[in-house]
Design a protein around this motif. Structure first.
Motif, PDB file in Angstrom:
ATOM      1  N   TRP A 150       4.811  14.471   0.012  1.00 11.38           N
ATOM      2  CA  TRP A 150       4.521  14.214   1.427  1.00 11.38           C
ATOM      3  C   TRP A 150       4.501  15.360   2.316  1.00 11.38           C
ATOM      4  O   TRP A 150       5.043  16.329   1.655  1.00 11.38           O
ATOM      5  N   ASN A 199       1.135   9.620  -5.663  1.00  7.42           N
ATOM      6  CA  ASN A 199       1.349  10.885  -5.369  1.00  7.42           C
ATOM      7  C   ASN A 199       2.497  11.453  -6.420  1.00  7.42           C
ATOM      8  O   ASN A 199       2.454  12.669  -6.769  1.00  7.42           O
ATOM      9  N   LYS A 212       0.932  -1.259   0.116  1.00  8.27           N
ATOM     10  CA  LYS A 212       0.081  -0.090  -0.051  1.00  8.27           C
ATOM     11  C   LYS A 212       0.930   1.311   0.120  1.00  8.27           C
ATOM     12  O   LYS A 212       0.364   2.205  -0.584  1.00  8.27           O
ATOM     13  N   ALA A 213       1.895   1.150   0.660  1.00  5.76           N
ATOM     14  CA  ALA A 213       2.779   2.338   0.897  1.00  5.76           C
ATOM     15  C   ALA A 213       3.376   2.388  -0.511  1.00  5.76           C
ATOM     16  O   ALA A 213       3.472   3.944  -0.796  1.00  5.76           O
ATOM     17  N   GLN A 221       0.960   4.164  -2.851  1.00  4.78           N
ATOM     18  CA  GLN A 221       0.835   5.511  -2.664  1.00  4.78           C
ATOM     19  C   GLN A 221       1.866   6.584  -3.231  1.00  4.78           C
ATOM     20  O   GLN A 221       1.569   7.688  -3.582  1.00  4.78           O
ATOM     21  N   TRP A 222       3.029   6.141  -3.259  1.00  9.20           N
ATOM     22  CA  TRP A 222       4.163   6.623  -3.891  1.00  9.20           C
ATOM     23  C   TRP A 222       3.863   6.968  -5.332  1.00  9.20           C
ATOM     24  O   TRP A 222       4.087   8.050  -5.868  1.00  9.20           O
ATOM     25  N   ALA A 271       8.643   9.756   6.231  1.00 12.64           N
ATOM     26  CA  ALA A 271       7.346   9.343   6.387  1.00 12.64           C
ATOM     27  C   ALA A 271       7.219   7.662   7.118  1.00 12.64           C
ATOM     28  O   ALA A 271       8.215   7.048   7.128  1.00 12.64           O
ATOM     29  N   SER A 272       6.188   7.390   7.644  1.00 11.93           N
ATOM     30  CA  SER A 272       6.237   5.921   8.403  1.00 11.93           C
ATOM     31  C   SER A 272       6.490   5.114   6.803  1.00 11.93           C
ATOM     32  O   SER A 272       5.582   5.198   5.993  1.00 11.93           O
ATOM     33  N   ARG A 332      10.256   6.662  11.485  1.00 17.49           N
ATOM     34  CA  ARG A 332      10.169   7.245   9.950  1.00 17.49           C
ATOM     35  C   ARG A 332      11.372   6.975   9.024  1.00 17.49           C
ATOM     36  O   ARG A 332      12.500   6.940   9.681  1.00 17.49           O
ATOM     37  N   SER A 381       5.031   2.432   6.253  1.00 17.19           N
ATOM     38  CA  SER A 381       3.637   1.859   6.125  1.00 17.19           C
ATOM     39  C   SER A 381       2.548   2.753   5.437  1.00 17.19           C
ATOM     40  O   SER A 381       1.629   2.179   4.933  1.00 17.19           O
ATOM     41  N   CYS A 382       2.941   3.942   5.453  1.00 18.69           N
ATOM     42  CA  CYS A 382       2.327   4.827   4.593  1.00 18.69           C
ATOM     43  C   CYS A 382       2.958   5.372   3.342  1.00 18.69           C
ATOM     44  O   CYS A 382       1.945   5.521   2.250  1.00 18.69           O
ATOM     45  N   LEU A 383       4.061   5.456   3.274  1.00 18.51           N
ATOM     46  CA  LEU A 383       4.738   5.994   2.089  1.00 18.51           C
ATOM     47  C   LEU A 383       6.075   5.215   1.822  1.00 18.51           C
ATOM     48  O   LEU A 383       6.988   5.418   2.836  1.00 18.51           O
TER      49      LEU A 383
END
Length: 291
Positions: free
Chosen positions: A164, A146, A138-139, A142-143, A169-170, A224, A172-174
């Motif tokens: 971002w 974005n 998922k991360a 998202q990259w 970033a975490s 991060r 798990s997010c990006l």
């Protein structure tokens, strides 16, 4: 007439669309649902109440004719086509480069939807369906989304701060996808990327600092990461004392004279810009506290 003499409702599947004719000449068209091993017909549309109409159990009705209009598979395929909408033009991907190009093409189309949120949602589903085929995280999805949105206004390669809210970033997010993440082969995708030799040998490198903190008995973990991840990152350290004492050690290679600093919350007391040794009580001669 016994229903079993003419039709067998027990063979019907959930969500199958059928039309039945009863012994009194009444006809009903609807979708099958199964409750407690009994089959019911949910009828909606013209001639029925707004909340719908239920016929059944079908096993107890005198059915003289039963016609299947849509099978379960056909119903799901029609629903899938409506959710995905018109397909973004492009060849079906086969190789690693094909998958990356196709994903970026779909992401670029999504970025150009503007205020058409309905179409954007359809394209997002197309993107996720293709990304699921190669198990893209998922991360990393998202990259790509974005990055393609950023490229609408710039031709240069984006940095993390461009796509971002910060330069870290975490994970798990990006996270930036690796070339091997697009490979159709599962074993190739799971292959770990080695840490660059320079970062591995640097005592102030993020992974070496994390290892040193753990050797000192601290509960430390990566919180991060920047891009690339071995040059910038935050390490969250929970203090071995009662309460919620913790701090964040920030590693940035832009400042080699003092690469590891703390910036966190220690039971409500800010500890900004204090050296790690002052906060954690580490020996001053330890490599991670020495410039």
């Amino acid at each position: 007439m016994c229903p079993a003499d003419s039709v067998d409702p027990g063979r019907l599947e959930e969500r199958e669309v059928i039309r039945i004719e009863l012994a009194d000449g009444t006809r009903h068209t609807g979708s099958v649902t199964i409750i407690a091993r009994k089959h019911y017909l949910i009828c909606r549309g013209a001639g029925y109440p707004l909340h719908g109409h239920v016929e059944g159990p079908l096993e107890d009705l005198a059915i003289v004719d039963l016609t299947t209009l849509q099978t379960r598979a056909e119903v799901y395929e029609e629903s899938r086509r409506r959710m995905l909408g018109e397909r973004i033009p492009g060849a079906e991907p086969v190789t690693r480069d094909d998958f990356e190009h196709r994903l970026r093409s779909i992401a670029r189309a999504r970025a150009g939807c503007g205020d058409d949120w309905s179409r954007e949602l359809q394209i997002t589903r197309q993107f996720d369906e293709l990304a699921d085929r190669i198990g893209l995280a998922k991360a990393k999805r998202q990259w790509i989304l974005n990055e393609e949105r950023f490229r609408l206004r710039s031709n240069r390669d984006p940095e993390m701060r461009d796509i971002w809210v910060a330069d870290v970033a975490s994970p798990s997010c990006l996270a930036r996808p690796r070339p091997q993440d697009f490979d159709p082969d599962l074993r190739t995708r799971r292959r770990r990327s080695p840490i660059p030799p320079g970062a591995r040998s640097d005592p102030f490198g993020l992974h070496n600092v994390l290892k040193a903190m753990r050797q000192l008995g601290l509960k430390a973990r990566i919180d991060r990461l920047g891009d690339p991840p071995h040059l910038r990152g935050h390490i969250l350290v929970k203090m071995p004392i009662k309460g919620r004492a913790q701090f964040v050690a920030m590693a940035e290679r832009d400042d080699p004279a003092d690469p590891i600093r703390s910036d966190g919350d220690w039971s409500g007391t800010a500890t900004k810009a204090r050296p790690v040794s002052a906060v954690a009580g580490l020996p001053s001669q330890h490599p991670i506290t020495q410039p």
